[in-house]
Every structure is written in structure tokens, then in C-alpha cells.
Design a protein around this motif. Structure first.
Motif, mmCIF file in Angstrom:
data_model
loop_
_atom_site.group_PDB
_atom_site.id
_atom_site.type_symbol
_atom_site.label_atom_id
_atom_site.label_comp_id
_atom_site.label_asym_id
_atom_site.label_seq_id
_atom_site.Cartn_x
_atom_site.Cartn_y
_atom_site.Cartn_z
ATOM 1 N N ALA A 195 0.836 -1.207 0.000
ATOM 2 C CA ALA A 195 0.000 0.000 0.000
ATOM 3 C C ALA A 195 0.870 1.255 0.000
ATOM 4 O O ALA A 195 0.466 2.301 -0.506
ATOM 5 C CB ALA A 195 -0.945 -0.004 1.196
ATOM 6 N N GLY A 196 2.079 1.155 0.552
ATOM 7 C CA GLY A 196 2.981 2.298 0.579
ATOM 8 C C GLY A 196 3.930 2.347 -0.609
ATOM 9 O O GLY A 196 4.833 3.172 -0.644
ATOM 10 N N THR A 197 3.712 1.450 -1.563
ATOM 11 C CA THR A 197 4.622 1.374 -2.706
ATOM 12 C C THR A 197 4.148 2.280 -3.838
ATOM 13 O O THR A 197 2.973 2.263 -4.195
ATOM 14 C CB THR A 197 4.718 -0.095 -3.187
ATOM 15 O OG1 THR A 197 5.282 -0.875 -2.129
ATOM 16 C CG2 THR A 197 5.598 -0.213 -4.426
ATOM 17 N N GLU A 198 5.039 3.067 -4.360
ATOM 18 C CA GLU A 198 4.738 3.980 -5.465
ATOM 19 C C GLU A 198 4.113 3.221 -6.629
ATOM 20 O O GLU A 198 4.644 2.200 -7.063
ATOM 21 C CB GLU A 198 6.036 4.656 -5.908
ATOM 22 C CG GLU A 198 5.891 5.635 -7.048
ATOM 23 C CD GLU A 198 5.068 6.862 -6.690
ATOM 24 O OE1 GLU A 198 5.060 7.258 -5.508
ATOM 25 O OE2 GLU A 198 4.424 7.417 -7.596
ATOM 26 N N ILE A 205 1.109 1.817 -6.645
ATOM 27 C CA ILE A 205 0.047 0.877 -6.258
ATOM 28 C C ILE A 205 -1.137 1.657 -5.699
ATOM 29 O O ILE A 205 -0.982 2.445 -4.770
ATOM 30 C CB ILE A 205 0.567 -0.184 -5.271
ATOM 31 C CG1 ILE A 205 1.556 -1.089 -6.013
ATOM 32 C CG2 ILE A 205 -0.587 -0.992 -4.669
ATOM 33 C CD1 ILE A 205 2.095 -2.239 -5.211
ATOM 34 N N LEU A 206 -2.309 1.441 -6.304
ATOM 35 C CA LEU A 206 -3.507 2.169 -5.885
ATOM 36 C C LEU A 206 -4.203 1.458 -4.745
ATOM 37 O O LEU A 206 -4.646 2.087 -3.790
ATOM 38 C CB LEU A 206 -4.461 2.302 -7.078
ATOM 39 C CG LEU A 206 -5.726 3.133 -6.889
ATOM 40 C CD1 LEU A 206 -5.385 4.589 -6.645
ATOM 41 C CD2 LEU A 206 -6.641 3.012 -8.104
ATOM 42 N N GLU A 207 -4.325 0.127 -4.827
ATOM 43 C CA GLU A 207 -5.073 -0.614 -3.822
ATOM 44 C C GLU A 207 -4.513 -2.014 -3.631
ATOM 45 O O GLU A 207 -4.123 -2.676 -4.587
ATOM 46 C CB GLU A 207 -6.525 -0.775 -4.262
ATOM 47 C CG GLU A 207 -7.220 0.540 -4.423
ATOM 48 C CD GLU A 207 -8.609 0.507 -3.844
ATOM 49 O OE1 GLU A 207 -8.903 -0.345 -2.977
ATOM 50 O OE2 GLU A 207 -9.404 1.340 -4.275
#
Lengths: 411, 411
Positions: free
Chosen positions: B316-319, B321-323
Motif C-alpha cells: 500500500a505504501g509502494t509507489e 500501487i492504488l489498492e
């Protein structure tokens, strides 16, 4: 200089030169991209070639206060507590405004630097943000100033660390709903840096233009041309400059220019009967002319937990609703404080907004087709620097509240 | 006629005139809007004035097969079972292709109408969809035809209900990667309606052009001008016509034209060690030239449940990635079959895609900067009708798989 300041779990390097973060309110990335393409931002176009042209995610709800407070604290609303303009106080059951620093749950990095001896200047367009942004700044010792363009005529040494601001900046008091309110902020920043040394500066504008005009329109390009001139002056003063935004901005009206609104309170009363659900729109603030209190983020407080599942399901199938999240999932996903959120967090699609009931929104105040924000679709913002910088970690989402960290640690 | 057909929990009116649904593969709404504005779709522009110009949400994952099967069954993949091109068979632990009707869990409305005596025609661009779309059609009794443009030269009476298709349509066999493959589908639809009575027809094109060209570009406008000509011919035959799409299409490359890819298997192996996570990209199919198997939707199967929480948080904190949704939440939200989904469902932002490892994607096959789909940002599609129609319920999300319902019940 190897001095470091630790605040809210992050460690910042002491500024080796004046470090200025500009928050351009409502600056959907497309505003700058289109203005640059149209030749309206010649300085910025040149700056991006030698600096950094990044994008970052702001905080959801994509509102002004939560994002401004994240930028000056370096952390999410789960930590600093300011998750909207309003929240429902569980102790009293009434909606209370969160513009008082007593709702702030951590230090700002500005105050932490100031406490360690840094000279800090904060200029904001609207006065609503001034007391939050300026919390715990040592105004009294002469090492900090904090004032708003809106009440620049009332600034005094005791409260703001500076007096006679209109004469100092050389501009008349701007109207609260105007592009000049933002221009005053940028001009004040330049004048402050010309007249004294400041280690850290934070300049925060207003989204009056962005609420009215789409990217690439003559009025928008003219605003960004004005900004470009001040950015050029700031850059010429030998500072580190980072430009970001609190949130983006999307058109939220139909082809006839009427606002797209889901009246959530009306809907829930219809589904559940009156008095079973309470809708809070945390975008609501005293400056309603911009958006008529219509945004893409709403909270629902339910009288009975038993209604939650079927309301989630029914809302998820409702046209114009992008997401419905129960409090724990929503707070985890967006980094929000659970005690200040509703039982359900509801987010609209890009082109929609939420209202409570038609009679609570004076749409006559909207002079142009509604443009607004608050949702996930207005989360993406620019992050531009006048210096090359290392991404903190290219694989980790860059946040707008990394602005000071980037400018201090990665340049 | 008041005859009604019940299938998969929905009740459809018997067609009072030939009813044709056209699924324009990869038709981001902007393609038609820009082509209409450019004057490239004069018939459509006129049709929308007297008909219905709606938008609908497709199925997520926004891939071809799940959406085509939803359109012809009228229900979500949770019911019909086709949730991608591939899934991981829990019985064997291996990825299997779902292009066989044995994976289909309900009837198509086409087969249900045909069983009740309707004459049904299905034409699809690529052969991969033919056996799924044509499942249980009574080809043998002469009341149904089902063939692909790709293998039009091989069509025979026994399998397809029609032979000598090239001569019948009057066009040569089109290359599989071409705009002509779609044109053949539309031309076949016109010829079929000219030569016999058909109660229901389904025409499904290919997104070759949409993968290569952005809305408003000359190549895109030229494709839509071609489509416009066939829509005009179909309309002139006195039919009810509904035009929708399986999914939209977004650019997924950087400014230098390189694809934006998160190599998920690489990332997970780095975080967890090898063998702890298995990434499935359900967009993978034998036609990789379009997209290099790079889309915005991925499934993760974890060896240990205990890894789930921290992987969700880290992703979730990865650039990009939306969901990130655990299986139950993701299946509930998107209407997906839990036994064919991963432990985690991951969706990228509009501009990103997922790969497994660099060596598994032959990016050399991509001749133009990557445009692809699969995520929430490619869920919005047009829903255009040549007749005025009642919205089923304006407050409830219109889905692309309401196309036959709208055309039969609401016109």
C-alpha cells in the motif's frame, strides 16, 4: 553543518541555505504542465531541467487543512490529528471545527527547528490556517513570523512577529476571494528573504483560481505566470525551493454546468428512516463560495452498527460512489485518526460530490460550474525542486508531506 | 409481445426488433468523445441526440474476457466464474487458462434466448473468446451462428453455423493484429442482418488500435470513423443498438516511452525470500503483442497467511500501487469468485502496470509506448443507444453488463 533535528519520528538535516516550501493550493499537476506547455512559466520550465520534476500523493481527504498540517509536521493525520475542517466530537455529539491548535497532536517541524534556533517564516493566504501552521513558533523572541494575507492589515509584532505588512510587501490588502490573495503570499515570501535571513519558510496559497478555472485556460495560465515570476525571484535569492500542493482539483458538474451532488443525508434517511445516520462533510468551512461545501469525501455516523453492512453494500452500488470503507479499513488505508472519523468513510468518483440535503447547500453562491476536491482522484500533486535531488526511495510513494524532508535531506 | 426470459436472476423482455450489442474492445469513453468532436463520427453524433449517451462501469479486473462474459451473462464474475485469462488452480497449484467453457458457471443470456427459440448471432474478433461466448448455442439447429474474424476462413456449419464467411462478408481474412480484424466483425454483423432475421446479436471487436493510439490521434479517429460507418448501416436496418466496451485504456509509460512496470514477483522475493509468494497476472494471454502481459491488476498467492498483513501494508505504501485488498474484501467489492482469486488483489495506479520479473516480459514486442488496462482506472466505459431509454435506476451504478437489459427492457 551536521546538526540534525528529530521531530515526529523523522530526522531532518539543518538547512545549509534558506529552504522554502511553497504549497500551491489546489494545484492539480495539469495546471503547471499546461502552463509550461503554453509558455506561461518560462522560469519553471528552465528550473525543471536542472531541478526535479516529481509527483507525490497528498493526504486523503484531499482537503486544505489536513494536507497543510501534514506538510509542516511531516506525518499523516493519524499522527497530527487534523483530518478535516470539522469532526464529530463523540463526547458532545456535535460537529466542531478543527482550526484551533488544541486539536493538533504533535509538533510541527517548523516549531522544532525554531526551538533549536532556526529562523522560521510562515505566510498563508487565508487566516484559517495561520494559528495551526504557527503553533508553538517562538514569535516572542523575534526569530519567527507567521501571518496571513487575508488579515495582513491586522498583523502585529506580538501575534505575528511583524507589523505594517502591507507597507512591507508593498501591495494593498487583497480581497479574500481573489488571485491577489495568493500573490500577496508569494510577494511576502520574496520580501522577507530579501530583508533578512530565514532558515525555513513555508508559503501556502489559496485555491480560488483552481476552483474556478480548468488547467490550460487563460485565467489559470495567467495565475501560473504570476507564480512563475515569484518562483524566479525566490530562486534568484540562492535558496532551496520545493513546490508542492495540498490537493488537486477536478470538474464536478454536468454538461449543463450544474453541480453533480449525491445528497447523502437525504439518501440515508430514505433508506434507514430519519435519525439513524448522521452525515458529516469535513470540507465545510466558513469560505463556502469556493465549493458550496461540496467535496468528494464524506463521513457517516450510524446510530446502530447493525446497519453498517447493508449500507456499505448499497452505497458501493450507488452511481458516483468510488469507495465505502468502514472506519478501521479507511483509517489504515489513508492514515487517519479513528477517533475523528465516521463509522463509514465514503469517497466519490472524480466527477461527483457529496452534499447532506439540498436545502443545506446554497448553490447560488457558485458563480462558475463546480470544481472541487476531497477524494482519491485529487490526491496527486506536483513535487518540484530547484535542485537535483535523490528520491527518498523510488519504490516508496512520495508524499507531499515529504517536501521539507526532500528539500533538507535529499538535495 | 410479452414473453419474458429469466436467466441468472434477471428477467429480459423478448426482443420486439433485432437487438444488437456492440462491445468495442478497449473503448475508453474519450475515444468516442474526441472522434465525435473532431467530426469523425457524424452518424454517432446524430444518434446520440435522439438516443442515449450514458456511461457505465465495467468489471474489475478490466480485462476482455471477464467483461465480455459479464455482458453476455448479465452478471458479475462472482456468478459466471471467468475472472481473467488465467487463474491458479488450487487443486494442482498451477496456472491454467480459462478460455474453455468448462470454467463458465452459468448460462449466457444468448443461450437462454436461443433455447426459447430466438435466432442468435455472435461475431468476435479473436478466436479466444468464441467458445466462451458461443457456449450452449444451438448451432446444430441452424438458429445460431458464432464465429471469429481471426479464423473466419476456417468457419464451418458444424462448429460455427456458417461456412464460406470470407465470401459472405466480402473481405479478405484480416491479420490478427490489425484494425481490419475489428472491421471484419462489424461488416459481418451488417451482412448477417441484411441476409436473415436475427433476434439477438453480439459483436465484439479487438483493442489493437486502442493499445497503440491515444484518443483523438489520427489513427484512433480513423478507426472510430470506420466504426461510425458500420453503426450507421446497422441503425438503418431498424434494430435496437447498444454500444459499450469491455474496458478503457490508459497510457502506462514514462516520458521517454518506456513502460512503467512494478515487477511484483521480484519485489516479493526480495521482501520475503524466494518461494514465499506467487504472482499471477491474469491479463496474460497468447496475444502478447498488445500489452506484453503488462496490466494494472495482479494476484498474489502467499505461502503463509502470516505474511499477509505486512505485505498489504508495504504494498500500500509502494509507489504506483492504488489498492491492495485481501481476497474477501476484493471479491466483495468487485464481484469476483473467491476460489479463483489470490490471497491479495493488487491494483496499480492509472499510469502503472505489474510484471512478474523482467525476464518474463518480452518488452521488445511492444512497438509503441505501452497503453494497457486491468485496473479501476480503466473501468469506465460508454453505454450508447440508438433509442431513448429509461435508466434502470439512475441512483444505481449502470454496468456494462446491463447492455442487453437496457436494450431489451428499457427502450
Amino acid at each position: 553543518m551536521s546538526k540534525k533535528i528529530r521531530v515526529n519520528g523523522r530526522e531532518y538535516s539543518w538547512p545549509i541555505q534558506p529552504t522554502v516550501v511553497v504549497c500551491v493550493d489546489g494545484c492539480e499537476p495539469d495546471y503547471i504542465e499546461q502552463a509550461v506547455n503554453a509558455g506561461a512559466m518560462p522560469f519553471t520550465a528552465e528550473m525543471l531541467k536542472r531541478g526535479a520534476d516529481l509527483r507525490a500523493d497528498g493526504v486523503v481527504p484531499s482537503f486544505t487543512n489536513p494536507n497543510n498540517m501534514s506538510i509542516v509536521t511531516g506525518v499523516a493525520p493519524a499522527v497530527h490529528g487534523i483530518c478535516g475542517n470539522y469532526f464529530l466530537d463523540p463526547a458532545t455529539g456535535s460537529a466542531v471545527m478543527m482550526n484551533d491548535p488544541s486539536y493538533l497532536r504533535c509538533d510541527t517541524l517548523l516549531a522544532a527547528f525554531a526551538a533549536a534556533g532556526a529562523r522560521v517564516a510562515v505566510v498563508t493566504a487565508k487566516d484559517k490556517l495561520r494559528s495551526l501552521l504557527g503553533h508553538a513558533l517562538p514569535i516572542e523572541n523575534g526569530n519567527a513570523v507567521c501571518f496571513s494575507a487575508e488579515k495582513a492589515d491586522q498583523a502585529d509584532l506580538e501575534t505575528n512577529g511583524i507589523a505594517e505588512v502591507l507597507a512591507f510587501v508593498g501591495q494593498p490588502l487583497p480581497p479574500v476571494y481573489s488571485a491577489e490573495l495568493s500573490e500577496f503570499v508569494f510577494a511576502a515570501g520574496v520580501r522577507l528573504l530579501e530583508s533578512a535571513h530565514w532558515d525555513l519558510m513555508y508559503l501556502s496559497s489559496t485555491d480560488y483560481i483552481q476552483h474556478k478555472f480548468a488547467p490550460g485556460t487563460p485565467s489559470a495560465n495567467s495565475f501560473y505566470a504570476m507564480l512563475d515570476g515569484y518562483l524566479s525571484q525566490l530562486d534568484a535569492l540562492g535558496i532551496t525551493l520545493a513546490i508542492t500542493a495540498d490537493h488537486g482539483m477536478k470538474p464536478k458538474h454536468d454538461r449543463a454546468g450544474r453541480p453533480n451532488v449525491i445528497y447523502l443525508q437525504l439518501l440515508l434517511d430514505e433508506w434507514l428512516g430519519a435519525g439513524k445516520a448522521n452525515v458529516i462533510l469535513p470540507i465545510t468551512d466558513p469560505y463556502v463560495v469556493h465549493h458550496g461545501a461540496l467535496g468528494s469525501f464524506a463521513l457517516i455516523y450510524l446510530a446502530s452498527e447493525q446497519d453498517a453492512d447493508r449500507i456499505v453494500e448499497r452505497l458501493a452500488g450507488t452511481e458516483g460512489i468510488l469507495e465505502v470503507l468502514p472506519r478501521p479499513a479507511g483509517c489504515a488505508r489513508f492514515g487517519l485518526p479513528p477517533d475523528r472519523e465516521g463509522d463509514l468513510i465514503v469517497i466519490s468518483t472524480a466527477e461527483q460530490t457529496f452534499g447532506t440535503r439540498p436545502e443545506h447547500h446554497d448553490l447560488g453562491q457558485l458563480k462558475t460550474p463546480l470544481r472541487s476536491h476531497g477524494g482519491i482522484t485529487e490526491q496527486r500533486v506536483p513535487m518540484l525542486l530547484n535542485r537535483r535531488c535523490q528520491r527518498i526511495d523510488p519504490a516508496v510513494k512520495l508524499r507531499n508531506f515529504d517536501a521539507f524532508f526532500l528539500a533538507l535531506n535529499s538535495v
